[in-house]
Structures are given as structure tokens and as C-alpha cells.
Design a protein around this motif. Structure first.
Motif, PDB file in Angstrom:
ATOM      1  N   THR A  89       0.837  -1.205   0.000  1.00  0.00           N
ATOM      2  CA  THR A  89       0.000   0.000   0.000  1.00  0.00           C
ATOM      3  C   THR A  89       0.870   1.253   0.000  1.00  0.00           C
ATOM      4  O   THR A  89       0.632   2.189  -0.772  1.00  0.00           O
ATOM      5  CB  THR A  89      -0.958   0.000   1.202  1.00  0.00           C
ATOM      6  N   ALA A  90       1.895   1.269   0.842  1.00  0.00           N
ATOM      7  CA  ALA A  90       2.793   2.431   0.897  1.00  0.00           C
ATOM      8  C   ALA A  90       3.509   2.623  -0.435  1.00  0.00           C
ATOM      9  O   ALA A  90       3.635   3.754  -0.921  1.00  0.00           O
ATOM     10  CB  ALA A  90       3.793   2.273   2.041  1.00  0.00           C
ATOM     11  N   ALA A  91       3.955   1.544  -1.057  1.00  0.00           N
ATOM     12  CA  ALA A  91       4.632   1.637  -2.353  1.00  0.00           C
ATOM     13  C   ALA A  91       3.675   2.163  -3.417  1.00  0.00           C
ATOM     14  O   ALA A  91       4.065   2.954  -4.279  1.00  0.00           O
ATOM     15  CB  ALA A  91       5.200   0.279  -2.752  1.00  0.00           C
ATOM     16  N   TYR A  92       2.422   1.742  -3.349  1.00  0.00           N
ATOM     17  CA  TYR A  92       1.427   2.236  -4.312  1.00  0.00           C
ATOM     18  C   TYR A  92       1.178   3.730  -4.114  1.00  0.00           C
ATOM     19  O   TYR A  92       1.174   4.502  -5.065  1.00  0.00           O
ATOM     20  CB  TYR A  92       0.115   1.451  -4.148  1.00  0.00           C
ATOM     21  N   VAL A  93       0.979   4.133  -2.879  1.00  0.00           N
ATOM     22  CA  VAL A  93       0.678   5.540  -2.572  1.00  0.00           C
ATOM     23  C   VAL A  93       1.854   6.437  -2.935  1.00  0.00           C
ATOM     24  O   VAL A  93       1.673   7.508  -3.521  1.00  0.00           O
ATOM     25  CB  VAL A  93       0.286   5.695  -1.089  1.00  0.00           C
ATOM     26  N   TRP A  94       3.065   6.018  -2.608  1.00  0.00           N
ATOM     27  CA  TRP A  94       4.244   6.855  -2.832  1.00  0.00           C
ATOM     28  C   TRP A  94       4.872   6.649  -4.215  1.00  0.00           C
ATOM     29  O   TRP A  94       5.815   7.361  -4.569  1.00  0.00           O
ATOM     30  CB  TRP A  94       5.282   6.614  -1.741  1.00  0.00           C
ATOM     31  N   HIS A  95       4.399   5.659  -4.975  1.00  0.00           N
ATOM     32  CA  HIS A  95       4.933   5.368  -6.323  1.00  0.00           C
ATOM     33  C   HIS A  95       6.418   5.017  -6.287  1.00  0.00           C
ATOM     34  O   HIS A  95       7.125   5.225  -7.268  1.00  0.00           O
ATOM     35  CB  HIS A  95       4.723   6.552  -7.279  1.00  0.00           C
ATOM     36  N   SER A  96       6.878   4.532  -5.147  1.00  0.00           N
ATOM     37  CA  SER A  96       8.303   4.237  -5.006  1.00  0.00           C
ATOM     38  C   SER A  96       8.521   3.355  -3.781  1.00  0.00           C
ATOM     39  O   SER A  96       8.002   3.656  -2.703  1.00  0.00           O
ATOM     40  CB  SER A  96       9.067   5.557  -4.826  1.00  0.00           C
ATOM     41  N   GLU A  97       9.297   2.300  -3.965  1.00  0.00           N
ATOM     42  CA  GLU A  97       9.611   1.446  -2.815  1.00  0.00           C
ATOM     43  C   GLU A  97      10.510   2.176  -1.828  1.00  0.00           C
ATOM     44  O   GLU A  97      10.364   2.012  -0.627  1.00  0.00           O
ATOM     45  CB  GLU A  97      10.250   0.131  -3.274  1.00  0.00           C
ATOM     46  N   GLU A  98      11.419   2.981  -2.328  1.00  0.00           N
ATOM     47  CA  GLU A  98      12.314   3.734  -1.443  1.00  0.00           C
ATOM     48  C   GLU A  98      11.520   4.719  -0.586  1.00  0.00           C
ATOM     49  O   GLU A  98      11.740   4.829   0.622  1.00  0.00           O
ATOM     50  CB  GLU A  98      13.379   4.479  -2.257  1.00  0.00           C
ATOM     51  N   ASP A  99      10.574   5.440  -1.204  1.00  0.00           N
ATOM     52  CA  ASP A  99       9.742   6.372  -0.445  1.00  0.00           C
ATOM     53  C   ASP A  99       8.835   5.628   0.533  1.00  0.00           C
ATOM     54  O   ASP A  99       8.562   6.114   1.627  1.00  0.00           O
ATOM     55  CB  ASP A  99       8.912   7.249  -1.383  1.00  0.00           C
ATOM     56  N   ALA A 100       8.377   4.444   0.139  1.00  0.00           N
ATOM     57  CA  ALA A 100       7.550   3.626   1.032  1.00  0.00           C
ATOM     58  C   ALA A 100       8.352   3.231   2.265  1.00  0.00           C
ATOM     59  O   ALA A 100       7.869   3.318   3.395  1.00  0.00           O
ATOM     60  CB  ALA A 100       7.043   2.385   0.309  1.00  0.00           C
ATOM     61  N   ARG A 101       9.595   2.797   2.064  1.00  0.00           N
ATOM     62  CA  ARG A 101      10.479   2.432   3.184  1.00  0.00           C
ATOM     63  C   ARG A 101      10.671   3.624   4.122  1.00  0.00           C
ATOM     64  O   ARG A 101      10.607   3.496   5.336  1.00  0.00           O
ATOM     65  CB  ARG A 101      11.835   1.966   2.674  1.00  0.00           C
TER      66      ARG A 101
END
Length: 142
Positions: A89-101
Motif C-alpha cells: 500500500t505504501a509503495a502504491y501511494v508513494w509510487h516508489s519502494e524507497e519512499d515507502a520504506r
């Protein structure tokens, strides 16, 4: 309309075969996911081996994890799925795995200064984090 699909959640856990519905994912979880599903989810969140180890043993005690041969219990599998769902969900919202982390590991004022990863250790906490993520996604005051 489902934005975070069962396939996205399963891909965080590196599940094979890939479930095509939430019903299939639920069945896999209730039967017990492979040990690697939890490790894969944790690997998406932390790069550091020490951080990964601490999170793993926070979710499942070290002795219990080491006793598991190939599969997690249903309860442990639910924890692994919850972690993967929050990350997906975080990766989807932020469009980035790094931003999700970054989002998951930084304190957030809407979570009383706790980081979303810590809050999501319980199902109710995970729902709070998901609600926060969707509020951010839709531009609703978080």
C-alpha cells in the motif's frame, strides 16, 4: 475498485503460485505461508541485515522461527501478510519502494510520533496506517 491487489501483496512476499483473488490469498494464509514469505516482506523494508533480523524476531520470536521447518503458522502468516499489505500500500501511494520504506520507518505526527511500521504490528494499527496512507493518496488532510 481494488488499488492494492492480492498479486501486489503476494509479490512482496514472493509467493508462488501467485494468488488471483483475495479469497485465494486468504486460503494460502490460513494454510500457512512459506517461511520465505516473511523474510521477503522484511527484505523489502530494510536493507540492513541487523534491522531485518530485529524486525523478524519482533514478529516471530527467534526460537519459534528457528523451529519452523518450511511453513509459518496461520497466525504468523497473518502477520507476514499484514506486513506485505502495508508495504504494498505504501509503495502504491508513494509510487516508489524507497519512499515507502522511508514513510514506514519515520515517525509520523498523525500516529502520535510513532513510525507506521511500529503501529502496524497489530491489525488495528495496520488499519490506522492504511487509513493514513489513503488520506495522503487522495489529498485529504492527514
Amino acid at each position: 475498485m481494488v488499488l492494492v491487489t492480492p498479486e501486489k501483496i503476494a509479490s512482496v512476499m514472493a509467493l508462488e503460485p501467485m494468488p488471483r483473488s483475495f479469497a485465494e490469498l486468504d486460503e494460502m494464509v490460513s494454510k500457512g505461508l512459506p517461511k520465505g514469505a516473511l523474510k521477503s516482506s522484511i527484505d523489502h523494508i530494510y536493507a540492513s541485515a541487523e534491522d531485518r533480523k530485529q524486525l523478524l524476531y519482533r514478529i516471530i520470536p527467534e526460537a519459534t522461527y528457528k523451529r519452523r521447518r518450511t511453513s509459518l503458522s496461520a497466525e504468523e502468516s497473518e502477520r507476514a501478510e499484514r506486513l506485505a499489505r502495508i508495504f504494498a500500500t505504501a509503495a502504491y501511494v508513494w509510487h516508489s519502494e524507497e519512499d515507502a520504506r522511508s514513510f514506514l520507518t519515520m515517525p509520523h505526527s498523525m500516529l502520535q510520533g510513532r513510525n507506521p511500521l511500529d503501529v502496524s504490528m497489530t491489525e488495528l494499527g495496520a488499519r490506522r496506517v492504511e487509513e493514513l496512507l489513503w488520506r495522503l493518496y487522495y489529498g485529504i488532510a492527514a
